[in-house]
Design a protein around this motif. Structure first.
Motif, PDB file in Angstrom:
ATOM      1  N   GLU A 136     -44.887  -1.941 -26.298  1.00  0.00           N
ATOM      2  CA  GLU A 136     -44.171  -1.033 -27.194  1.00  0.00           C
ATOM      3  C   GLU A 136     -43.055  -1.760 -27.941  1.00  0.00           C
ATOM      4  OE1 GLU A 136     -44.788   2.493 -27.774  1.00  0.00           O
ATOM      5  OE2 GLU A 136     -46.645   1.620 -26.994  1.00  0.00           O
ATOM      6  N   VAL A 137     -42.343  -2.613 -27.239  1.00  0.00           N
ATOM      7  CA  VAL A 137     -41.254  -3.375 -27.878  1.00  0.00           C
ATOM      8  C   VAL A 137     -41.803  -4.274 -28.965  1.00  0.00           C
ATOM      9  CG1 VAL A 137     -39.572  -5.219 -27.509  1.00  0.00           C
ATOM     10  CG2 VAL A 137     -39.656  -3.282 -25.941  1.00  0.00           C
ATOM     11  N   MET A 138     -42.881  -4.983 -28.665  1.00  0.00           N
ATOM     12  CA  MET A 138     -43.434  -5.913 -29.650  1.00  0.00           C
ATOM     13  C   MET A 138     -44.066  -5.179 -30.818  1.00  0.00           C
ATOM     14  SD  MET A 138     -42.434  -8.767 -28.695  1.00  0.00           S
ATOM     15  CE  MET A 138     -43.243  -9.604 -30.061  1.00  0.00           C
ATOM     16  N   ALA A 139     -44.647  -4.005 -30.568  1.00  0.00           N
ATOM     17  CA  ALA A 139     -45.205  -3.210 -31.664  1.00  0.00           C
ATOM     18  C   ALA A 139     -44.097  -2.758 -32.610  1.00  0.00           C
ATOM     19  CB  ALA A 139     -45.966  -2.008 -31.111  1.00  0.00           C
ATOM     20  N   ALA A 140     -42.973  -2.316 -32.031  1.00  0.00           N
ATOM     21  CA  ALA A 140     -41.829  -1.917 -32.854  1.00  0.00           C
ATOM     22  C   ALA A 140     -41.240  -3.118 -33.576  1.00  0.00           C
ATOM     23  CB  ALA A 140     -40.763  -1.248 -31.978  1.00  0.00           C
TER      24      ALA A 140
ATOM     25  N   ARG B 202     -42.333   2.909 -29.162  1.00  0.00           N
ATOM     26  CA  ARG B 202     -42.084   2.155 -30.398  1.00  0.00           C
ATOM     27  C   ARG B 202     -41.385   3.022 -31.448  1.00  0.00           C
ATOM     28  NH1 ARG B 202     -48.226   0.684 -31.487  1.00  0.00           N
ATOM     29  NH2 ARG B 202     -48.137   0.635 -29.214  1.00  0.00           N
ATOM     30  N   GLU B 203     -41.724   4.307 -31.472  1.00  0.00           N
ATOM     31  CA  GLU B 203     -41.097   5.204 -32.452  1.00  0.00           C
ATOM     32  C   GLU B 203     -39.600   5.341 -32.200  1.00  0.00           C
ATOM     33  OE1 GLU B 203     -45.360   5.903 -32.186  1.00  0.00           O
ATOM     34  OE2 GLU B 203     -43.781   5.987 -30.667  1.00  0.00           O
ATOM     35  N   LEU B 204     -39.230   5.500 -30.923  1.00  0.00           N
ATOM     36  CA  LEU B 204     -37.816   5.648 -30.587  1.00  0.00           C
ATOM     37  C   LEU B 204     -37.049   4.360 -30.878  1.00  0.00           C
ATOM     38  CD1 LEU B 204     -35.496   7.275 -29.479  1.00  0.00           C
ATOM     39  CD2 LEU B 204     -36.241   6.701 -27.156  1.00  0.00           C
TER      40      LEU B 204
END
Length: 270
Positions: free
Chosen positions: A115-119, A156-158
């Motif tokens: 999620e971090v890398m996607a964001a 990722r959205e947050l």
């Protein structure tokens, strides 16, 4: 005979006394374990052991120096541990001293990293600056206290919403603990290394500064260039493929007690 005499004089109140002290020490450890004070306590314990050994081995000069040093340290402890003492009193007043720590398994940590890398990928494309900290063994409560507690499920959205320019939390760092967003808008210490490239701005210097003082891993997205990098152990690793960064994060988070800086040869301090 002495043991039998001790048994005969042992009272129920003595058991309660010992248990109370043991419980107090345990919860004091719980309060300190998520702070940098743990490293200081280990240093004090090492000095105490060295003091005993020097006394047993009749190393008079070393023993005298250690005794004088310990005296000075004892007077300095209230100053050194002031943040921890203040936090302990606050938690005691709020009734949070008995709260249980959370754990995260490998699968959940992998999802958090994804999620971090996607964001980070999206923010890199949009040139949105970001500073994302993964807490490891050394607790980051000192820095969490400088920001806003979020305690939210990581997505990722947050992450992208937190770092939107001109929002209240976008300038500080986000700290991830146990796979959750613990806090945002946190202030990190800047490195004092004067050999760093002038290309590195405040975000990068804050990420390096935190990694110098703790074992945290920090992901940085540059607002100017969009480059995604990470810091660990006072070093910054830049211009790496996303897969390598993700693999590095997984390795660091899966092996919290092992110093694995030497495993990565992808870059140096720049």
């Amino acid at each position: 005979m002495q043991f039998e005499a001790l048994i005969h004089t042992f009272r129920i109140l003595d058991v309660i006394d010992i248990l109370t002290v043991a419980i107090g020490i345990y919860y004091m450890y719980k309060l300190l374990k998520d702070t940098r004070a743990v490293a200081l306590l280990k240093g004090l314990l090492f000095l105490a052991i060295l003091n005993v050994l020097s006394h047993v081995l009749n190393l008079y000069v070393i023993n005298w120096i250690l005794q004088q040093g310990m005296t000075v340290i004892l007077f300095a402890l209230p100053v050194v541990f002031q943040p921890e003492l203040r936090r302990a009193l606050e938690q005691l007043g709020r009734g949070r001293i008995f709260s249980k720590a959370q754990n995260v398994n490998e699968e959940e940590m992998d999802m958090a990293i994804d999620e971090v890398m996607a964001a980070a990928r999206v923010m890199s494309r949009e040139h949105t600056g970001a500073l994302i900290v993964f807490e490891r063994e050394v607790g980051l409560n000192d820095f969490i206290d400088t920001g806003i507690i979020v305690d939210a499920v990581l997505s990722r959205e947050l992450i992208k919403n937190i770092f939107v320019p001109s929002t209240p939390l976008h300038d500080g760092a986000m700290i991830i603990r146990n796979g959750r967003i613990q806090a945002a808008g946190c202030l990190l210490p800047l490195t004092e290394d004067r050999t760093l490239s002038t290309e590195l701005g405040t975000r990068h210097r804050a990420a390096i500064g935190l990694s110098e003082q703790t074992d945290a891993v920090v992901v940085v997205v540059s607002e100017e260039t969009g480059v995604i990098s990470y810091t660990y152990g006072g070093h910054i690793y830049r211009h790496l493929p996303e897969d390598q960064i993700k693999e590095a994060l997984r390795t660091f988070m899966e092996r919290p007690r092992q110093n694995i800086t030497s495993m990565w040869k992808w870059g140096g301090k720049k």
